[in-house]
Motif scaffolding. Structure first.
Motif, PDB file in Angstrom:
ATOM      1  N   LEU A 105       0.816  -1.210   0.000  1.00  0.00           N
ATOM      2  CA  LEU A 105       0.000   0.000   0.000  1.00  0.00           C
ATOM      3  C   LEU A 105       0.851   1.262   0.000  1.00  0.00           C
ATOM      4  CD1 LEU A 105      -2.899  -0.969   2.404  1.00  0.00           C
ATOM      5  CD2 LEU A 105      -2.979  -0.756  -0.061  1.00  0.00           C
TER       6      LEU A 105
ATOM      7  N   THR B 196      -3.607   3.863  -3.043  1.00  0.00           N
ATOM      8  CA  THR B 196      -4.072   3.861  -1.659  1.00  0.00           C
ATOM      9  C   THR B 196      -4.801   5.157  -1.346  1.00  0.00           C
ATOM     10  OG1 THR B 196      -2.051   2.676  -1.187  1.00  0.00           O
ATOM     11  CG2 THR B 196      -3.339   3.392   0.691  1.00  0.00           C
TER      12      THR B 196
ATOM     13  N   VAL C  21      -8.631   5.274  -0.229  1.00  0.00           N
ATOM     14  CA  VAL C  21      -8.969   5.702   1.124  1.00  0.00           C
ATOM     15  C   VAL C  21      -9.848   6.950   1.079  1.00  0.00           C
ATOM     16  CG1 VAL C  21      -8.029   6.662   3.250  1.00  0.00           C
ATOM     17  CG2 VAL C  21      -6.971   4.666   2.232  1.00  0.00           C
TER      18      VAL C  21
ATOM     19  N   GLU D 143      -5.214  -7.015   2.619  1.00  0.00           N
ATOM     20  CA  GLU D 143      -4.949  -5.690   2.053  1.00  0.00           C
ATOM     21  C   GLU D 143      -6.216  -4.874   2.006  1.00  0.00           C
ATOM     22  OE1 GLU D 143      -1.655  -7.269  -1.088  1.00  0.00           O
ATOM     23  OE2 GLU D 143      -3.044  -5.722  -1.759  1.00  0.00           O
ATOM     24  N   SER D 144      -7.292  -5.511   1.519  1.00  0.00           N
ATOM     25  CA  SER D 144      -8.561  -4.799   1.413  1.00  0.00           C
ATOM     26  C   SER D 144      -9.048  -4.338   2.777  1.00  0.00           C
ATOM     27  CB  SER D 144      -9.624  -5.689   0.776  1.00  0.00           C
ATOM     28  OG  SER D 144      -9.172  -6.183  -0.449  1.00  0.00           O
TER      29      SER D 144
ATOM     30  N   LEU E 175      -7.238  -1.310   3.926  1.00  0.00           N
ATOM     31  CA  LEU E 175      -7.807  -0.158   3.212  1.00  0.00           C
ATOM     32  C   LEU E 175      -9.112   0.266   3.864  1.00  0.00           C
ATOM     33  CD1 LEU E 175      -7.553  -0.621  -0.625  1.00  0.00           C
ATOM     34  CD2 LEU E 175      -6.700   1.244   0.760  1.00  0.00           C
TER      35      LEU E 175
END
Lengths: 112, 878
Positions: free
Chosen positions: B72, B79, B83, B397-398, B401
């Motif tokens: 990220l 990212t 975000v 990862e998701s 986020l």
């Protein structure tokens, strides 16, 4: 692990390992060799599948591990059976034999 | 068992086997190959061996988190946009949920608040009515009902309070409550005690008081020695026996009483003019209670119906046709809320739409990222990683986020809440709109963020970990001519089209609201709001008799007119922009009242003869009130245009009659029609209104309105002098300009809604813009080779520009067309709820070019970049 006609039912691998270790403590490779030669290649066992099985049995307390030296002088882990392991083996063997007898009887009944 | 140990153990096994094979004559290379092959998947087996010990999931999670963080931070742009998108989407929902929470949803500050029910007697003619009960009815219900564990009554009481026996008197709003009130609410005192059971039995005997926490803080500085102190209320000495905990602000959604007095003291309060606890026809008390364990709402309702019927039979003069209704707190608020629940629902829907557009952004980004990492994924699959492992890692990862986005969203929501705090409520009772981000809002936001990312992260994750190894490995990341590239772009295209369409819907709603607001603001409120000072009087607080009240209201306007700078003075029982208008029951002559109803409800006010002139309300037909319309002449009334149209469509309303009250009450003759103006809110639809002469229907509490030549606020001091001359004990309250009242009460709430919908409209467009930009930029980056080839064989820069712009055009155009249909549908839905809003073509003339233009803009930058591609470099890169 490949599943074909020569694959094992669950628990069989542990049984064979315990039986083999009952005679003498062994390290992984030797164990694999002996089991293979004892079963006369009738069974298909991926060599590597020994290791997860050994870990399971370590966790259950049926075997204990120690460091030793192989034939070639390499540092290896040597597994030996514990008292609990022996008891487990007896239990497993007797229940296996009961199962065999039951199956044999059932087959006989069907045949006749 | 560490990885290293197991791994080396397995290595040793393989090595030994290979050496054995070599010894038996096999060539070295083949021996090693055979050894490895016959062993199996070393990595996987090492992993499963470790798994036996049960801590691997934690390690894996940590690995995933570290890896995710690296990924990220490497692609900050990705990212950042993801975000930010989430922040906007979650923030909008956070803010709107806060709004809905404050206005409607927040539970009462008591334990197990869902169990608290409201009860009241309503007559069948009533439409949305507040649930109220008379005290004798409450007594009977409490005694006869077996369904409630506790049933308590309370009411607001405006009293004169003095901290000490010789301190100045202030007007404060407290509450009178039955002895079991605090038990019913299940609250504990912070200090001292509540009412004892015997303290609410004999009327007028037990002058004890329980303070609210805020009042205790404000008046007594949280001094614990207040217990036992005496204060003076309406001339009676009360002893403070307890202080409430800080959380309990009252059993009402809005109003926070300063203190609580026993119900039995109410006959002595307010000068003892009315005895509210003996009159069965005075329905002023709130009644709330909890059901007994095991009793259902239906059972309680059924029992209450029986009791209500029995009371109606026993007391036909007061209770005929009145039935008991029991509602939950939420039902009660929705019933009493008027348009508020609908507006809140609309705001929440808009916020969800913004979130959807944001999620589409994130989904698009994730999908693009995923396909860019196809190579990495295939490699890892090839060397033996399990698919589940990869999917888990992508999901981690998701989730990170989502967490970041959720937290930023809460920050955005907090900002929104700060803006909302600007709303004040102009009222003469202590109403507090406390906007705050409480845990429920935070939970809601985090769930929204996590949910949306999980939903939109799962699909790409599953896709990329498909075992399409050779294809991905060979083609690398460029998908210029591969077939598998095109279908994937389809989903993203759909997403962007959806974004554009949805943002158009948001824009449409915002534009409708804005145009309506502007139209109504320019049209004016229908009366003169500037240059008017108002102040409220209530002589019943100082025990004025009817005659004294009459004289006061005769003298006061005359005296007030003598103040230099005062052009005219008038009296009214309610003013626009406040909560002061009355709901009156009428039966217009020859009007078909709907089945089951016995009268209609209309908003109204009592005014004197100068009202229309002072506030410059035009009379379009007939006349206003004159001095001849007094207590001895025939009863008259003035309606507004909307009422006239509704009750006597197409006819001349002058001379028509209506009853005031239900069947059997006296007739009023319509003598004039006033122009329809704004009464409660700036953006309200034209509402029927009734004016009746104050002289014929006197009331104690009235508002004095002074029209000023100059600054209305300058009249406040001279007015105070006049009041002091007339009667120094008579308090006035709520002295402010009418402009202030109207603006804060009628305009600002609407303005806030308009601003909120505009904000969400802008967010939607911004998000759609970034979505389109992202998609086109991504598409260009994957087509660099193709562009290079085209340029190499002779395409001009402008051709490339045109090619990319065309792509953008298709997307923006499709989105706009779909959006147009959706917007038209939305406008229709909106007009069902708010028919008076502005729905002309102008709305679309604004929205369509805006949406289309902005999104086309998003395609420009990538198009320019595409045109800059150096064919030599493009072809060289793989």
């Amino acid at each position: 692990m490949t599943t074909n006609d020569r694959s094992l039912f669950p628990g069989a691998l542990e049984m064979m390992i315990l039986q083999t270790l009952r005679r003498e403590p062994l390290h992984g490779y030797a164990l694999a060799q002996i089991i293979k030669s004892n079963s006369g290649d009738l069974l298909q066992v991926e060599e590597g599948s020994l290791y997860p099985a050994l870990q399971r049995m370590l966790k259950a307390g049926w075997v204990a591990a120690d460091w030793g030296v192989s034939r070639r002088g390499r540092k290896v882990r040597i597994y030996k059976i514990t008292a609990a392991g022996r008891k487990q083996l007896e239990r497993k063997v007797s229940s296996f034999e009961q199962m065999l007898e039951g199956i044999a009887r059932a087959m006989k009944a069907v045949r006749s | 068992m560490t990885w290293k140990r197991l791994s080396s153990e397995i290595e040793a096994h393989i090595e030994e086997k290979a050496l054995d094979l070599i010894e038996s004559g096999m060539p070295e290379r083949d021996a090693w190959q055979k050894a490895r092959r016959e062993f199996g998947n070393a990595t996987a087996l090492t992993e499963s061996s470790r798994e036996v010990w049960g801590w691997t999931w934690l390690e894996r999670l940590w690995q995933d988190i570290v890896y995710a963080r690296r990924i990220l931070t490497k692609s900050v742009g990705f990212t950042g946009i993801a975000v930010l998108s989430l922040a906007l989407g979650v923030g909008a929902n956070c803010a709107m949920f806060s709004l809905a929470d404050t206005m409607l949803l927040r539970p009462l500050p008591v334990p197990r608040s869902g169990d608290v029910l409201s009860a009241g007697f309503i007559s069948p003619q009533a439409t949305a009515q507040t649930l109220r009960m008379s005290y004798p009815d409450y007594r009977d219900l409490r005694e006869q009902s077996r369904s409630f564990s506790e049933l308590a009554a309370f009411n607001l009481a405006r009293v004169r309070f003095a901290k000490q026996l010789d301190a100045p008197v202030e007007l404060r709003v407290g509450a009178v409550a039955s002895g079991n009130f605090f038990a019913a609410m299940q609250v504990q005192p912070r200090l001292g005690r509540f009412f004892r059971p015997d303290e609410d039995e004999v009327p007028g005997r037990d002058a004890v008081m329980v303070l609210s926490h805020a009042f205790w803080e404000q008046q007594f500085g949280t001094d614990p020695s207040v217990l036992g102190r005496k204060v003076r209320v309406d001339g009676i000495d009360f002893t403070i026996v307890g202080v409430l905990a800080e959380e309990f602000t009252g059993a009402d959604q809005w109003v926070r009483p300063d203190f609580y007095l026993p119900m039995m003291m109410s006959p002595r309060l307010g000068g003892g003019i009315q005895n509210p606890i003996t009159r069965r026809d005075l329905r002023t008390f709130n009644v709330k209670g909890r059901l007994k364990a095991g009793v259902t709402l239906e059972q309680a309702r059924a029992e209450a119906a029986v009791i209500g019927a029995a009371l109606a039979k026993e007391y036909p003069e007061t209770n005929r046709n009145y039935a008991v209704e029991i509602r939950s707190e939420l039902q009660q608020r929705v019933e009493e809320g008027g348009r508020v629940p609908i507006v809140l629902a609309m705001m929440l829907v808009l916020a969800v739409a913004v979130l959807l557009v944001a999620c589409a952004n994130v989904a698009g980004l994730l999908t693009s990222r995923a396909s860019a990492r196809a190579r990495e994924m295939s490699l890892r699959l090839a060397i033996g990683a399990g698919r589940g492992r990869l999917v888990r890692q992508l999901l981690t990862e998701s989730m990170i986020l989502a967490l970041l986005g959720g937290l930023c969203g809460v920050a955005v929501g907090y900002g929104g809440v700060q803006i909302m705090k600007q709303i004040q409520v102009v009222a003469d009772v202590p109403v507090a709109l406390s906007f705050r981000l409480d845990e429920r809002v935070l939970l809601y936001s985090l769930v929204a963020a996590m949910g949306s990312v999980f939903l939109f992260g799962l699909l790409p994750a599953m896709r990329t970990t498909r075992a399409d190894l050779t294809g991905a490995l060979r083609m690398g990341n460029s998908r210029s001519i591969s077939q598998s590239g095109r279908p994937r772009l389809w989903t993203r295209n759909m997403l962007v089209v959806g974004q554009v369409a949805l943002s158009m819907v948001l824009l449409t709603v915002a534009t409708v609201m804005y145009l309506t607001f502007r139209r109504d603001l320019l049209a004016g409120p229908g009366f003169r709001a500037d240059h008017v000072l108002m102040t409220t009087l209530d002589p019943s607080l100082v025990n004025y008799s009817d005659a004294q009240t009459r004289n006061l209201y005769k003298d006061l306007p005359e005296r007030a007119r003598t103040i230099p700078g005062v052009r005219s003075a008038a009296l009214a029982s309610g003013v626009p922009g406040g909560f002061t208008f009355e709901s009156m029951a009428v039966v217009p002559e020859n009007y078909e009242v709907t089945e089951g109803q016995r009268s209609l409800n209309i908003m109204g006010t009592r005014i004197d003869k100068n009202y229309f002139a002072t506030l410059r309300v035009p009379i379009v037909q007939g006349r206003g009130f004159a001095v001849t319309d007094d207590a001895n002449s025939r009863l008259v009334a003035v309606v507004n245009e909307t009422a006239a149209e509704q009750y006597w469509p197409g006819q001349n309303p002058i001379g028509k009659r209506t009853r005031l009250g239900d069947a059997g009450s006296p007739w009023l003759e319509i003598i004039g029609v006033a122009k329809t103006g704004k009464y409660r809110f700036l953006m309200e639809r034209p509402t029927p209104f009734l004016y009746i002469p104050f002289a014929q229907h006197p009331k104690a509490q009235m508002v004095l309105l002074l029209e000023s030549a100059g600054d209305p606020a300058s009249l406040a001091a001279p007015l105070r002098d006049i009041m002091r001359d007339l009667d120094p004990d008579l308090p006035t309250f709520g002295t402010r300009t009418l402009q202030q009242t109207f603006e804060t009460g009628a305009v600002d709430p609407n303005l806030l809604i308009v601003q909120m919908s505009a904000a969400m409209g802008s967010m939607g467009v911004l998000l759609a813009l970034s979505g389109l930009y992202g998609l086109i930029a991504f598409s260009v980056s994957t087509r660099r080779r193709e562009i290079g080839i085209r340029m190499a064989v002779g395409a001009h820069k402008n051709n490339v520009l045109g090619m990319v712009l065309r792509q953008g055009l298709v997307l923006a155009g499709t989105g706009t067309v779909v959006g147009l249909f959706l917007s038209a549908g939305t406008a229709r839905l909106l007009s069902a709820a708010f028919p008076s809003y502005e729905y002309s073509v102008v709305v679309y003339l604004i929205v369509v070019p805006a949406a289309f233009g902005v999104t086309m803009l998003a395609a420009f930058l990538p198009a320019l970049r595409a045109a800059q591609v150096n064919p030599v470099l493009a072809l060289r890169q793989d």
